[in-house]
Design a protein around this motif. Structure first.
Motif, short mmCIF file in Angstrom:
data_model
loop_
_atom_site.label_atom_id
_atom_site.label_comp_id
_atom_site.label_asym_id
_atom_site.label_seq_id
_atom_site.Cartn_x
_atom_site.Cartn_y
_atom_site.Cartn_z
N ARG A 61 17.78 -6.65 8.92
CA ARG A 61 17.38 -7.61 7.88
C ARG A 61 15.88 -7.78 7.93
NH1 ARG A 61 20.17 -13.40 7.47
NH2 ARG A 61 18.94 -13.75 9.33
N THR A 62 15.25 -7.56 6.78
CA THR A 62 13.80 -7.69 6.66
C THR A 62 13.51 -8.77 5.61
OG1 THR A 62 13.57 -6.08 4.87
CG2 THR A 62 13.56 -5.22 7.12
N THR A 63 12.24 -9.04 5.39
CA THR A 63 11.87 -10.02 4.37
C THR A 63 12.24 -9.54 2.98
OG1 THR A 63 9.66 -9.08 4.32
CG2 THR A 63 9.98 -11.02 5.71
N GLU A 65 14.14 -8.72 15.37
CA GLU A 65 14.86 -8.49 14.12
C GLU A 65 16.37 -8.64 14.32
OE1 GLU A 65 11.61 -5.19 14.27
OE2 GLU A 65 13.05 -6.05 15.67
#
Length: 158
Positions: A12-14, A47
């Motif tokens: 999961r990233t921004t 992360e």
């Protein structure tokens, strides 16, 4: 790894989730799963990452990784895990003790039922999905991926 095994990891990233297939062929101990996820996704710290594995049309596993936290694993059916190295490792990871007892459906989920609850899939829903008769592991993972907003990435990798 058998040709009818699919494994992919998602981070999961921004900007949402991104994923990649993960090769678990050389895994000898459960820590090798985390190493493969870290290497494949290029993780650098805290992360949130999920490893999704589906084996044949029999069972699936989801492992949640986050930084130095202990990995959290959910195994859809401890009774269906075949006696190959990958299955043995996931059974060990989920804390499965071999026994002959089965519930009325013959399905016995194992591991951390709360692994995805703060992401939007409650333990009750995870158990209900896993125990629904006639539903394939790939379909259950698709439902979970849809809930967690990485269904497009999962479909792309399949």
């Amino acid at each position: 790894m058998a040709s009818n095994t699919f494994s992919a990891a998602f981070v999961r990233t921004t900007d949402g989730w991104s994923g990649a297939e993960v090769d678990l062929t050389d895994a000898e101990i459960v820590d090798d799963f985390g190493d493969a996820v870290t290497e494949t996704l290029g993780l650098t710290g805290d992360e949130l990452a999920l490893l999704c594995v589906e084996v044949e049309d029999e069972w699936f596993a989801i492992v949640r990784y986050r930084g130095d936290d202990e990995p959290r694993v959910f195994l859809s059916d401890a009774h269906a895990v075949p006696s190959n190295r990958l299955g043995e490792l996931f059974a060990e990871f989920a804390g499965v003790v071999p026994d002959k007892e089965a519930n009325e459906l013959g399905v016995r989920p194992a591991g951390d039922f709360e692994a995805l609850s703060d992401l939007g899939v409650s333990s009750e829903e995870l158990l209900e999905l896993s125990m629904e008769e006639g539903v394939l592991p790939a379909d259950i993972l698709s439902v979970i991926a849809e809930r967690l907003s990485f269904a497009d990435e999962l479909d792309r990798l399949r």
